[in-house]
Design a protein around this motif. Structure first.
Motif, PDB file in Angstrom:
ATOM      1  N   VAL A  59     -27.570  58.638  15.348  1.00 21.86           N
ATOM      2  CA  VAL A  59     -26.610  59.129  16.332  1.00 21.86           C
ATOM      3  C   VAL A  59     -25.230  58.751  15.826  1.00 21.86           C
ATOM      4  N   THR A  60     -24.431  59.731  15.481  1.00 22.65           N
ATOM      5  CA  THR A  60     -23.148  59.447  14.846  1.00 22.65           C
ATOM      6  C   THR A  60     -22.028  59.185  15.842  1.00 22.65           C
ATOM      7  N   SER A  61     -22.228  59.579  17.085  1.00 17.09           N
ATOM      8  CA  SER A  61     -21.203  59.349  18.105  1.00 17.09           C
ATOM      9  C   SER A  61     -21.891  58.891  19.375  1.00 17.09           C
ATOM     10  N   PHE A  62     -21.749  57.611  19.689  1.00 22.65           N
ATOM     11  CA  PHE A  62     -22.426  57.069  20.869  1.00 22.65           C
ATOM     12  C   PHE A  62     -21.483  56.320  21.797  1.00 22.65           C
ATOM     13  N   GLY A  63     -20.187  56.403  21.538  1.00 22.66           N
ATOM     14  CA  GLY A  63     -19.223  55.705  22.373  1.00 22.66           C
ATOM     15  C   GLY A  63     -18.475  54.635  21.601  1.00 22.66           C
ATOM     16  N   SER A  64     -17.937  53.683  22.334  1.00 25.17           N
ATOM     17  CA  SER A  64     -17.147  52.614  21.716  1.00 25.17           C
ATOM     18  C   SER A  64     -17.983  51.846  20.697  1.00 25.17           C
ATOM     19  N   ASN A  65     -17.411  51.581  19.529  1.00 25.18           N
ATOM     20  CA  ASN A  65     -18.151  50.926  18.453  1.00 25.18           C
ATOM     21  C   ASN A  65     -17.290  49.873  17.758  1.00 25.18           C
ATOM     22  N   ALA A 147     -20.839  44.480  21.883  1.00 31.68           N
ATOM     23  CA  ALA A 147     -20.335  45.615  22.665  1.00 31.68           C
ATOM     24  C   ALA A 147     -20.859  46.935  22.106  1.00 31.68           C
ATOM     25  N   SER A 148     -20.983  47.031  20.780  1.00 33.93           N
ATOM     26  CA  SER A 148     -21.508  48.254  20.166  1.00 33.93           C
ATOM     27  C   SER A 148     -22.952  48.499  20.589  1.00 33.93           C
ATOM     28  N   VAL A 149     -23.764  47.442  20.622  1.00 28.17           N
ATOM     29  CA  VAL A 149     -25.163  47.593  21.029  1.00 28.17           C
ATOM     30  C   VAL A 149     -25.241  48.101  22.462  1.00 28.17           C
ATOM     31  N   VAL A 150     -24.420  47.569  23.338  1.00 23.37           N
ATOM     32  CA  VAL A 150     -24.448  48.003  24.740  1.00 23.37           C
ATOM     33  C   VAL A 150     -23.977  49.452  24.866  1.00 23.37           C
ATOM     34  N   SER A 151     -23.051  49.878  24.019  1.00 22.08           N
ATOM     35  CA  SER A 151     -22.669  51.296  23.998  1.00 22.08           C
ATOM     36  C   SER A 151     -23.859  52.170  23.637  1.00 22.08           C
ATOM     37  N   MET A 152     -24.661  51.708  22.683  1.00 24.74           N
ATOM     38  CA  MET A 152     -25.860  52.456  22.297  1.00 24.74           C
ATOM     39  C   MET A 152     -26.841  52.548  23.458  1.00 24.74           C
ATOM     40  N   VAL A 153     -26.988  51.452  24.188  1.00 18.87           N
ATOM     41  CA  VAL A 153     -27.884  51.451  25.343  1.00 18.87           C
ATOM     42  C   VAL A 153     -27.417  52.480  26.364  1.00 18.87           C
ATOM     43  N   ALA A 180     -30.628  36.741  21.367  1.00 21.89           N
ATOM     44  CA  ALA A 180     -30.365  35.670  22.334  1.00 21.89           C
ATOM     45  C   ALA A 180     -28.946  35.766  22.872  1.00 21.89           C
ATOM     46  N   ASP A 181     -27.982  36.079  22.000  1.00 26.70           N
ATOM     47  CA  ASP A 181     -26.595  36.232  22.444  1.00 26.70           C
ATOM     48  C   ASP A 181     -26.464  37.385  23.434  1.00 26.70           C
ATOM     49  N   LEU A 182     -27.120  38.515  23.134  1.00 30.48           N
ATOM     50  CA  LEU A 182     -27.040  39.678  24.014  1.00 30.48           C
ATOM     51  C   LEU A 182     -27.647  39.384  25.385  1.00 30.48           C
ATOM     52  N   LEU A 183     -28.755  38.643  25.411  1.00 33.77           N
ATOM     53  CA  LEU A 183     -29.368  38.290  26.692  1.00 33.77           C
ATOM     54  C   LEU A 183     -28.429  37.426  27.521  1.00 33.77           C
ATOM     55  N   ALA A 184     -27.697  36.532  26.855  1.00 30.35           N
ATOM     56  CA  ALA A 184     -26.742  35.675  27.558  1.00 30.35           C
ATOM     57  C   ALA A 184     -25.506  36.456  27.997  1.00 30.35           C
ATOM     58  N   ASP A 185     -25.027  37.344  27.122  1.00 30.91           N
ATOM     59  CA  ASP A 185     -23.820  38.117  27.411  1.00 30.91           C
ATOM     60  C   ASP A 185     -24.044  39.167  28.487  1.00 30.91           C
TER      61      ASP A 185
END
Length: 509
Positions: A59-65, A147-153, A180-185
């Motif tokens: 996916v080349t465009s998924f939002g903020s990255n 933040a990029s991972v959450v944009s993908m979600v 682990a960081d993502l679960l905390a964030d």
């Protein structure tokens, strides 16, 4: 995470001698160029780039990255709306394609119906293509790779019409640290996580400090570890993600003490202490220690694999409980993806269900109801000695055959049931998909029958439900409505004075 030859095993939780650390850093520096060349060679052998695995698309465009990550995704044909999403983070020197092809997650996406998101980092972000679990500019809420991972979600949930209340994240090594960081964030985004050969959330705040986490103990108390999670999203008080921890006892790249610290961290966050509620032996020399929440459901699970080194546990084969392909950092022991998926309830069972090896019974049906009873039937499971019956997630009885009558119910009330097969050793397997029915007659108090559709958070705020342990329960009937958040929605019908039942079907709001 640096996938280089590791120092000899330590026999305590203390850090290595300074001269040993200095020597190790020198070795690591000398090998850095070799590892980069090796990674390039392996990529060339793979021959098709990061999207080589069949069915995996970019996916080349998924939002903020802001983290400069690439997004790859997979969804089985005919994926229905409301399905879960699993995010899978590769280890150092790996790619999204490599992880997709070897981890086994595609098998269960096809079998149980969920979408996969595979973020990919690269050498532009880290010289060894590691996720930056140790960099506050990249691994904290609203910043960088996190933040990029959450944009993908967000993109995947919208694209597939997925259930935003059933988003999970898993990762290996550096990907485990980032998990682990993502679960905390983002406990408001992820309902569960699995840290495979990884590290506690916010263990290090610089690359220099990262080796102290990998090879030794920071000697923090469970409360201090828990504080690192709580500080990652101040003001959040739950619900917290359910966390699986996978660790080899002979891992000398990420020392086993990290699994203990992860256990300390997440049990403290859940407020449930560090004494296991139960232990169980699983295939591949694996010991499972389970830590239950206040309602008796597994909140944290620690899988320790005797003799396994650094990598992801896989078990190639055609059995339902087998998955993956063995290779560098994919170690043939036990299929971690299978047990993790069942822990999250992706097989259709209640999250945190049984960990026996028997499959979920098929064909669960309500064959009849009265004002106080409901009769159930299901298909037999080969190898089952008996069956456990659950109402609303709580075990209410057992049967040696494939029928059961649940009694003592309330008239005019909706209930849900699941069933699990139990082997001769007493271990319950996966729970079946749930079936729901309403008893005959009227509910207590002769209520108005009015219906209310809202998120679980809003139902609690309106006084039609209450929350306990991060879950919402309908007032009166006390039916479990799922996670207490704004993402899970139910329709409640008032059948009596402050008495509500779940009425998602057959009730117009």
């Amino acid at each position: 995470m640096h996938p280089h030859p590791a120092p000899p095993p330590a026999h305590s939780r203390t850090r290595p001698h300074p001269r040993a650390r200095s020597a190790r850093r020198a070795v690591a520096s000398a090998l850095l160029g070799v590892l980069a060349l090796l990674a390039a060679c392996l990529s060339a052998v793979a021959g098709a780039g990061p999207a080589a695995a069949a069915g995996l698309t970019q996916v080349t465009s998924f939002g903020s990255n802001p983290g400069n990550l690439a997004m790859y995704e997979y969804a089985p044909a005919g994926l229905p709306a409301g399905a879960p999403v699993v995010v899978a983070l590769h280890g150092c020197g790996q790619s999204a394609s490599d992880y997709f092809a070897n981890s086994g997650w595609q098998k269960y996406a096809d079998l149980w119906g969920f979408a996969l998101v595979l973020p990919q980092t690269g050498s532009a972000n880290n010289s060894l293509s590691c996720f930056s679990w140790f960099d506050p500019a990249k691994d904290t809420r609203g910043k960088g790779e996190a933040a990029s991972v959450v944009s993908m979600v967000s993109h995947a949930v919208t694209q597939y019409g997925s259930d935003s209340g059933r988003v999970y994240v898993t990762g290996l090594s550096a990907g485990g640290g980032m998990t682990a960081d993502l679960l905390a964030d983002y406990p408001d985004v992820f309902a569960g996580g699995s840290v495979d050969s990884g590290l506690p959330a916010q263990c290090a705040t610089s690359q220099t400090a990262a080796s102290g986490c990998q090879y030794g103990s920071l000697n923090l108390t469970p409360a201090q570890w828990g504080d690192k999670v709580r500080a990652s999203n101040p003001g959040w008080t739950g619900p917290w993600p359910r966390v699986a921890i996978w660790q080899g006892s002979s891992d000398y790249t990420v020392y086993p003490v990290n699994a203990t610290e992860l256990r300390d961290q997440w049990t403290d966050v859940w407020g449930i202490g560090q004494t296991a509620s139960s232990t169980q032996s699983l295939p591949g020399g694996t010991t499972l220690a389970t830590y239950n929440d206040s309602s008796g459901r597994p909140a944290v699970e620690l899988y320790t694999i005797s003799g396994m080194g650094h990598g992801l546990a896989v078990d190639p084969g055609s059995g339902t409980e087998q998955c993956g392909a063995s290779g560098a950092y994919y170690l043939d022991t036990i299929c971690s993806s299978y047990y993790t998926a069942r822990f999250w309830g992706l097989d259709g069972s209640d999250p945190g269900g049984g960990t026996g090896t028997l499959p979920a019974p098929a064909g669960l049906t309500v064959t009849g109801t009265t004002d106080t009873t409901a009769s159930l039937s299901w298909s037999a499971v080969s190898g089952a000695a008996s069956y456990d019956v659950y109402r609303g997630g709580t075990k209410v009885g057992s049967a040696t055959g494939t029928t059961y009558t649940d009694s003592g119910l309330t008239a005019g009330t909706a209930y849900s049931w699941t069933v699990a097969a139990v082997d001769s050793a007493g271990a319950a397997g996966s729970r079946s998909a749930a079936v729901t029915a309403t008893t005959t007659g009227s509910g207590p108090g002769g209520g108005s029958g009015q219906c209310f559709t809202a998120s679980n958070y809003s139902q609690v705020a309106a006084g039609r439900a209450h929350q306990s342990g991060g879950y919402a329960y309908a007032n009166g009937s006390n039916q479990n409505m799922g996670l207490w958040n704004v993402f899970v929605t139910h329709t409640l019908r008032e059948t009596g004075d402050n008495y509500y039942v779940i009425a998602d079907s057959g009730c117009t709001a």
